[in-house]
Design a protein around this motif. Structure first.
Motif, PDB file in Angstrom:
ATOM      1  N   HIS A   1       0.811  -1.208   0.000  1.00  0.00           N
ATOM      2  CA  HIS A   1       0.000   0.000   0.000  1.00  0.00           C
ATOM      3  C   HIS A   1       0.849   1.265   0.000  1.00  0.00           C
ATOM      4  N   ASP A   2       2.142   1.107   0.285  1.00  0.00           N
ATOM      5  CA  ASP A   2       2.979   2.285   0.479  1.00  0.00           C
ATOM      6  C   ASP A   2       3.945   2.534  -0.682  1.00  0.00           C
ATOM      7  N   VAL A   3       3.761   1.855  -1.807  1.00  0.00           N
ATOM      8  CA  VAL A   3       4.609   2.119  -2.972  1.00  0.00           C
ATOM      9  C   VAL A   3       3.722   2.458  -4.158  1.00  0.00           C
ATOM     10  N   PRO A   4       4.244   3.266  -5.090  1.00  0.00           N
ATOM     11  CA  PRO A   4       3.401   3.737  -6.190  1.00  0.00           C
ATOM     12  C   PRO A   4       3.267   2.738  -7.339  1.00  0.00           C
ATOM     13  N   ARG A   5       3.864   1.551  -7.200  1.00  0.00           N
ATOM     14  CA  ARG A   5       3.829   0.599  -8.317  1.00  0.00           C
ATOM     15  C   ARG A   5       2.494  -0.127  -8.401  1.00  0.00           C
ATOM     16  N   THR A   6       2.140  -0.496  -9.628  1.00  0.00           N
ATOM     17  CA  THR A   6       0.901  -1.232  -9.827  1.00  0.00           C
ATOM     18  C   THR A   6       1.110  -2.685  -9.432  1.00  0.00           C
ATOM     19  N   SER A   7       0.306  -3.158  -8.502  1.00  0.00           N
ATOM     20  CA  SER A   7       0.442  -4.558  -8.120  1.00  0.00           C
ATOM     21  C   SER A   7      -0.919  -5.219  -8.035  1.00  0.00           C
ATOM     22  N   ILE A   8      -0.909  -6.525  -8.190  1.00  0.00           N
ATOM     23  CA  ILE A   8      -2.133  -7.303  -8.086  1.00  0.00           C
ATOM     24  C   ILE A   8      -1.810  -8.512  -7.230  1.00  0.00           C
ATOM     25  N   GLY A   9      -2.486  -8.600  -6.113  1.00  0.00           N
ATOM     26  CA  GLY A   9      -2.143  -9.698  -5.223  1.00  0.00           C
ATOM     27  C   GLY A   9      -2.969  -9.627  -3.974  1.00  0.00           C
ATOM     28  N   PHE A  10      -2.405 -10.144  -2.899  1.00  0.00           N
ATOM     29  CA  PHE A  10      -3.163 -10.228  -1.661  1.00  0.00           C
ATOM     30  C   PHE A  10      -2.249  -9.829  -0.524  1.00  0.00           C
ATOM     31  N   ASP A  11      -2.854  -9.612   0.632  1.00  0.00           N
ATOM     32  CA  ASP A  11      -2.102  -9.176   1.795  1.00  0.00           C
ATOM     33  C   ASP A  11      -1.533 -10.420   2.493  1.00  0.00           C
ATOM     34  N   ASN A  12      -0.285 -10.751   2.184  1.00  0.00           N
ATOM     35  CA  ASN A  12       0.326 -11.968   2.716  1.00  0.00           C
ATOM     36  C   ASN A  12       0.352 -11.967   4.248  1.00  0.00           C
ATOM     37  N   ARG A  13       0.630 -10.792   4.815  1.00  0.00           N
ATOM     38  CA  ARG A  13       0.747 -10.691   6.265  1.00  0.00           C
ATOM     39  C   ARG A  13      -0.589 -10.975   6.947  1.00  0.00           C
TER      40      ARG A  13
END
Lengths: 356, 356
Positions: free
Chosen positions: A165-177
């Motif tokens: 959530h804290d980087v400007p890159r586009t990502s697709i995934g899930f919250d592993n933590r």
């Protein structure tokens, strides 16, 4: 007809194809919303979707028209760099990614970095040098040089299997933590207090790191000290999982539940438990992460975090195609967080009575 | 010194690097033998190896020098097209292939054809267009267009996982038919007469075809009719193996032994047997092929054909590098047949008494 005329006057291009902007203006929404409607309709409300589709149909808009100018530079080849092909962790998501690309006439070339950021950097370089239009990458940990290469060459890229959530890159995934925390809370609710973790090496692997943090979060929520948590780091493989499990149960303070960083390690742990004459879950509980096919064939079946592999692969492909086609313009494409669930099978049970 | 002088006179190139031909002439062997010594020393007698190495040392020959002229055109990127990434069948061999390439400064790009010759053809085209120096391919079945592309562009290629004695292409692999025949003979020796096969679709897959033929060969050797052999074809996956197994055991004439085309199908069969309350091997025997990691984690462990995956990958890389480097000149590189063995675990036992 008057609508159509109006549009032509406004854009000043007679006989030209309608653009994404035209659709947005007609539907009264942003271009990002139009793009989302076309590429990830599940993320848009039905009312908006209807509105946009009506505009698309009325204008005769065909996606990608606006990007035709880029076509000359295109190779219709995308790249993906995954940490390993040696087990099935990434296989199912990648297969779905490839099928979606294939339907769009795009060929996928894959590299495997063996979890080495240095090797990945060479592969980023090679894929760009060989003309890949866009890249799929796994997780956020990589060399600054790799990111520099991607940015200086303007190569669209999406990061999968991890959301930040804290980087400007586009990502697709899930919250592993959070996913691992949810599973660890279930373990604690069943009375277990002596937990241990078998994890992949956390250096250079944000998924592994976050999953360990998730277990710590759950312990804290139960008023336990995460610093007491034994963690064994070992590369993902069935035999490494077996070895690590044996080390844990041979130690003085045998855990009652072993949380594994993925299903491959957990499958090794379960098979070694059987060889050692330990009953799962009566004597010891074991959990996995990923819910790949082996989670079902071990006995007992693995209680594990179910990751929507195919959904992630399909959405990553659609997002990357839209980015390559210039549909987001200079705006960053929005990241997409997927929800994970827990799949209950037989490997997690209540804490053994003597430990309760 | 006089030796060295002689060589220079003979080749007419002062100060030039010694060539493969120089080494061959000095050692009194063919250039193919020198190449084999350097790339597959295990295939050469010790006497010849010593002779060649002596010549190499005396001349100060460094492999690849002769190919330096080609370097300008090189990308140091190799391609591999495998039928699937969805299970681990090809993963271990491919990992070894990549590690060997990596040690030689070569980056590997992989495509997965989903067992489709048409898709493979597109991928051959894409990899050549993207500048791959050389290609690794699996099995001999592919479109004539794919072979045309490889030959017209002069792309060195090696075929792995399958050996064919009647084609001029360079391949590295094992005799799938004979391997499966050997396993089927063991099944028959244990008293089984009601055999059945779960195979991948044979169309476009020479390995699957040859393995089925191997079972037929064994039946003939025991005076049985191969036309009576039930064969279910289904794509490789654990769940497909489970479904096919259920179909077989639900039929009127239940087999006492099910030979599966690979370990993935067999793992599905074993887990479905457990669900159906059938004891393996007391009620029914099940065998696999490949000896990948899941063969060890199912319960009971799979009796299967052990394929030397890593050895095949390493040798394929060395062979392909030598071909790319021009070390075979215009002569075709020799194919290499590897030996396979049977790994005995618990899933194959004597025919049940009531069927004996």
């Amino acid at each position: 007809m008057p609508e159509e005329k109006l549009r032509r006057q406004r854009t000043g291009r007679a006989n030209s194809s309608p653009t994404l902007e035209d659709v947005a203006q007609k539907a009264g929404v942003s271009t990002a919303t139009v793009s989302r409607c076309l590429n990830a309709p599940a993320r848009v409300s039905e009312a908006t979707r209807k509105q946009v589709l009506e505009a698309v149909n009325q204008l005769g808009y065909a996606p990608n028209f606006g990007a035709r100018a880029l076509a000359a530079k295109r190779t219709d080849t995308f790249g993906a760099i995954i940490p390993t092909m040696e087990n099935a962790i990434f296989a199912r998501g990648l297969q779905a990614f490839q099928e979606e690309l294939e339907q769009n006439g795009i060929t996928l070339l894959v590299s495997s970095s063996s979890y080495s950021p240095q090797l990945e950097e060479k592969q980023v370089h090679a894929l760009i040098a060989r003309g890949a239009d866009a890249l799929l990458l796994i997780g956020h940990d990589r060399t600054p040089k790799s990111y520099d290469l991607l940015e200086s060459k303007g190569i669209p890229h999406v990061i999968a299997w991890s959301i930040a959530h804290d980087v400007p890159r586009t990502s697709i995934g899930f919250d592993n933590r959070n996913a691992m925390k949810t599973l660890a809370l279930e373990v604690l609710k069943l009375g277990h207090r002596d937990l241990a973790v078998i994890s992949a090496p956390r250096e250079g692997n944000d998924r592994a790191r976050e999953r360990c943090q998730g277990v710590a979060d759950a312990l804290i929520q139960f008023g336990l000290r995460p610093t007491d948590l034994p963690i064994i780091e070992t590369p993902y493989s069935i035999s490494n999982g077996a070895e690590a499990f044996q080390t844990l149960v041979s130690s003085g303070n045998r855990p009652t539940a072993v949380l594994c960083g993925n299903d491959v390690l957990a499958a090794g742990a379960i098979s070694r438990a059987r060889e050692l004459g330990l009953r799962v879950p009566d004597d010891i509980s074991i959990t996995g992460f990923d819910d790949i096919e082996i989670a079902q064939i071990v006995s007992p079946g693995l209680t594990t975090v179910h990751v929507p592999h195919r959904k992630m692969g399909i959405h990553a492909a659609r997002l990357l195609i839209a980015m390559r086609n210039g549909e987001y313009g200079d705006a960053p494409a929005e990241s997409l967080e997927l929800q994970v669930t827990i799949t209950w099978r037989g490997s997690l049970g209540p804490v053994p009575l003597r430990n309760a």
